[in-house]
Design an enzyme around this catalytic site. Structure first.
Site, mmCIF file in Angstrom:
data_model
loop_
_atom_site.group_PDB
_atom_site.id
_atom_site.type_symbol
_atom_site.label_atom_id
_atom_site.label_comp_id
_atom_site.label_asym_id
_atom_site.label_seq_id
_atom_site.Cartn_x
_atom_site.Cartn_y
_atom_site.Cartn_z
ATOM 1 C CB CYS A 2 -43.455 -4.666 32.844
ATOM 2 S SG CYS A 2 -44.004 -5.126 31.201
ATOM 3 N NE ARG A 27 -39.243 -0.129 35.477
ATOM 4 C CZ ARG A 27 -39.383 -1.325 36.057
ATOM 5 N NH1 ARG A 27 -39.877 -1.386 37.262
ATOM 6 N NH2 ARG A 27 -39.032 -2.408 35.435
ATOM 7 C CD1 TRP A 75 -42.433 -1.960 25.663
ATOM 8 C CD2 TRP A 75 -43.046 0.038 26.431
ATOM 9 N NE1 TRP A 75 -42.093 -1.036 24.722
ATOM 10 C CE2 TRP A 75 -42.457 0.205 25.168
ATOM 11 C CE3 TRP A 75 -43.507 1.161 27.111
ATOM 12 C CZ2 TRP A 75 -42.308 1.457 24.570
ATOM 13 C CZ3 TRP A 75 -43.355 2.395 26.523
ATOM 14 C CH2 TRP A 75 -42.770 2.538 25.270
ATOM 15 C CG ASN A 101 -42.111 -6.893 35.128
ATOM 16 O OD1 ASN A 101 -43.232 -6.643 34.704
ATOM 17 N ND2 ASN A 101 -41.492 -6.121 36.001
ATOM 18 N N GLY A 102 -40.958 -9.986 32.024
ATOM 19 C CA GLY A 102 -40.061 -10.947 31.396
ATOM 20 C C GLY A 102 -40.673 -11.576 30.163
ATOM 21 C CD GLU A 487 -18.001 -0.478 25.502
ATOM 22 O OE1 GLU A 487 -18.622 -0.194 26.545
ATOM 23 O OE2 GLU A 487 -17.565 0.377 24.717
ATOM 24 C CE LYS A 491 -18.517 0.901 29.351
ATOM 25 N NZ LYS A 491 -17.995 1.852 28.366
ATOM 26 C CD GLU A 494 -15.664 4.873 29.341
ATOM 27 O OE1 GLU A 494 -16.255 5.799 28.772
ATOM 28 O OE2 GLU A 494 -16.200 3.770 29.576
ATOM 29 C CG HIS A 510 0.144 -7.318 11.009
ATOM 30 N ND1 HIS A 510 0.955 -7.566 9.932
ATOM 31 C CD2 HIS A 510 -0.906 -8.163 10.890
ATOM 32 C CE1 HIS A 510 0.412 -8.502 9.167
ATOM 33 N NE2 HIS A 510 -0.718 -8.885 9.742
ATOM 34 C CE LYS A 609 -24.690 7.945 30.909
ATOM 35 N NZ LYS A 609 -24.076 6.605 30.813
#
Length: 614
Positions: A2, A27, A75, A101-102, A487, A491, A494, A510, A609
């Site tokens: 939205c 968007r 949306w 929005n939301g 992850e 991060k 990276e 272990h 990317k």
């Protein structure tokens, strides 16, 4: 996804608003609308389904003459795309309009209360409760601002709201709660603007103020005031946005990665839109193209992905196996095609790729197609090759992700797999209607949970300063949060160039435990879930070897505070929702450590990317 645009000043409002909405078309949306307080003192509304051109033609055929108005591209979340569900929504007497929005998490409860008082609803949306609340409260309040403030305090969830009323024809009121949508106030000369994103209004002003969570702005043509939801004045910084695409896109943020971390509440909301029916408690994924019969026959899913997307797939394994009861294998796209995979007609290959152009993932999809296996994709870039190759797809709805280190594409792809798991469970009958409805309710709360965690950014920045000099980190998680440890470590590697490893916590003894000493910080995901007691044991083992322990824990957990050196608290969170929430502090920590170390956050060395060559 939205979009909101509002204007008050001396120029024609409708042309400015429509132009702003056009700049937000990237968007995505399924309908659009505009409301203008006309020169005769009445509010006129135009709404149309489909592309913005439909609304533009409608306004051209039936002009709107006024100097104040609001517009919206929608949306769908609650209610199908239709004219009656499009924004703006108005009160019964037509004196108040709202764009929003939301997700209003408690809209069913509020709607029932308003209906009992005689309010007649004409749409299926959650937004309509807001306009009726403001209208009702306005009868006992002196100002639209006060009525809006009181209404906002009754809403649960993350919101961005703009209110206009003919009872105060010289004002617009805007509110932000949480991070489901941004609110930028543009400061002009004898005119003011409000928008959900900078490009909508940058043509008219470079001077902008950005609302924080639980802040409210009252705009006139010549001035603005900003308070919190208790009515206390708030000091704000006016940002001067350079008129170039890169700086404009960053807005108030230092880096794209930082911006994209904070966009996750909105991205997750947009990913939910139109796919969850909060009244029936069901999930709808029409682009997946699978019948209940085929879903019941499905014997296996193979997820192929690279990098961050592969870790997302590992989370998806827990989701799909736990809810739909289909075995899931997760494989690196770069490895998958170099062996002879076993595939059959009852297997589905699920490719996860933000760009939709990752060469190794595309090769894995081709391998599956050659074996005449069903192929699905989860992608962010509409029209990408991974979308075109697939028999069915689910889009991430994250919006453009510029930073090389993926953040919002990671969390939205997990959410997509959650939706996939629920949809397959519906088709296969592995969850009851009541169980599915509970998951839908859990997901309605997700954007607000995300907002609560992101509000801890200052605390995490301070912690990052104390950790930035270390050269090795160990990340530990268990169960559905083990992939989040992977992850989190990725991060940090990276963007800060610090060596970090993610491990399933039970594997620490272990081998990795040999590395732990005072120079090895240990990040543990130790929320109060099914494996909480096991994680406490891992914390104690790390402390016994002089490790510096940082714990992600559940608010109210005092026991973990006695054991860890530092605790980052997150709200209590449902089991299957937890990975999307626990990863947020790890994203922020990696970001701030990289900044403290002076690294190029958005373009880390040696990385691209999208990997489009082997």
């Amino acid at each position: 996804m939205c979009g909101i645009v509002g204007y008050i000043g001396t120029r024609d409002a409708s042309s400015l608003i429509l132009n702003g909405l056009q700049r937000l078309e990237y968007r995505g949306y399924d309908s659009a609308g505009i409301a203008v307080l006309q020169d005769d003192g009445n509010i006129s509304i135009r709404r149309n389904v489909g592309k913005l051109i439909n609304l533009q033609v409608s306004v051209q055929n039936n002009p709107l003459d006024g100097k104040i108005g609001v517009g919206h591209t929608r949306w769908a979340t609650h209610g199908e795309p239709s004219e009656r569900n499009s924004h703006p929504h108005s009160s019964m007497d037509g004196s108040v309009v709202v764009v929003h929005n939301g997700i209003v998490e408690n809209f069913l409860e509020l709607r029932d209360e308003l209906r009992a008082e005689g309010v007649q609803f004409v749409s299926d949306t959650d937004t309509e409760v807001i306009v009726h609340l403001v209208s009702k409260l306005l009868s006992n309040c002196n100002t639209v601002a006060e009525a809006t403030r009181q209404a906002a305090k009754m809403l649960r969830g993350s919101q961005a709201i703009v209110v206009m009323s003919k009872k105060e024809p010289d004002k617009l009121v805007a509110v932000r709660i949480g991070n489901a949508g941004g609110v930028a106030v543009g400061i002009g000369r004898d005119e003011m603007f409000v928008a959900s994103d900078i490009p909508a209004i940058l043509e008219h002003t470079r001077n902008m103020v950005f609302l924080e969570s639980r802040h409210m702005a009252v705009l006139t043509a010549t001035d603005y005031t900003i308070t919190d939801l208790d009515g206390n004045p708030v000091k704000t910084e006016v940002f001067n946005i350079p008129y170039d695409p890169v700086s404009a896109a960053k807005g108030e943020y230092r880096h794209f990665m930082q911006k994209e971390i904070f966009e996750q509440g909105r991205a997750l909301t947009d990913t939910i839109r139109g796919r969850l029916n909060f009244e029936t408690g069901t999930v709808n994924l029409p682009d997946l193209h699978i019948s209940p019969e085929d879903a019941r026959k499905m014997s296996r899913i193979v997820t192929v992905a690279c990098g961050t997307s592969a870790y997302s797939g590992l989370v998806g394994k827990f989701l799909i196996e736990g809810l739909a009861r289909i075995p899931v294998e997760v494989d690196y796209g770069s490895e998958y095609r170099y062996r002879e995979p076993v595939l059959d007609e009852n297997t589905a290959v699920l490719a996860i790729t933000q760009s939709g152009e990752t060469v190794d993932t595309l090769a894995a999809m081709e391998e599956a197609r050659e074996n005449k296996t069903r192929v699905w994709s989860i992608v962010n870039v509409i029209g990408s090759q991974a979308m075109r190759l697939a028999d069915g797809f689910i889009t991430m709805q994250a919006g453009p992700e510029i930073g090389v280190a993926s953040t919002k594409a990671f969390t939205t792809s997990i959410l997509d797999q959650y939706l996939l798991a629920l949809y397959l469970a519906q088709q296969r009958g592995t969850l009851s209607k009541a169980e599915t409805a509970q998951h839908v309710r859990d997901l309605a709360h997700l954007p607000d949970l995300v907002s609560q965690v992101l509000e801890k950014h200052a605390e995490i920045e301070e912690l990052a300063h104390s950790l930035a000099h270390f050269t090795n980190f160990l990340y530990l998680g268990r169960g559905i949060n083990y992939p989040i440890a992977l992850e989190g470590a990725l991060k940090l590697k990276e963007i800060s160039y610090i060596h970090a490893e993610g491990y399933p916590a039970g594997e620490m003894k272990h081998g990795p435990i040999a590395l732990i000493d005072e120079n090895m910080p240990v990040l543990t995901i130790a929320i109060q879930d099914r494996v909480y007691e096991k994680m406490l044991s891992q914390v104690e083992q790390a402390k016994a070897r002089n490790g510096k322990v940082i714990a992600i824990a559940t608010e109210g957990d005092t026991l973990i505070a006695e054991k860890a050196d530092h605790v980052i608290y997150i709200p209590p969170v449902p089991h299957y929702v937890s990975p999307i929430v626990t990863v947020l502090p790890l994203q922020l920590l990696a970001y701030h450590i990289a900044v403290w170390r002076g690294c190029d956050v958005d373009q880390p060395r040696n990385l691209a990317k999208s990997v489009t060559v082997e």
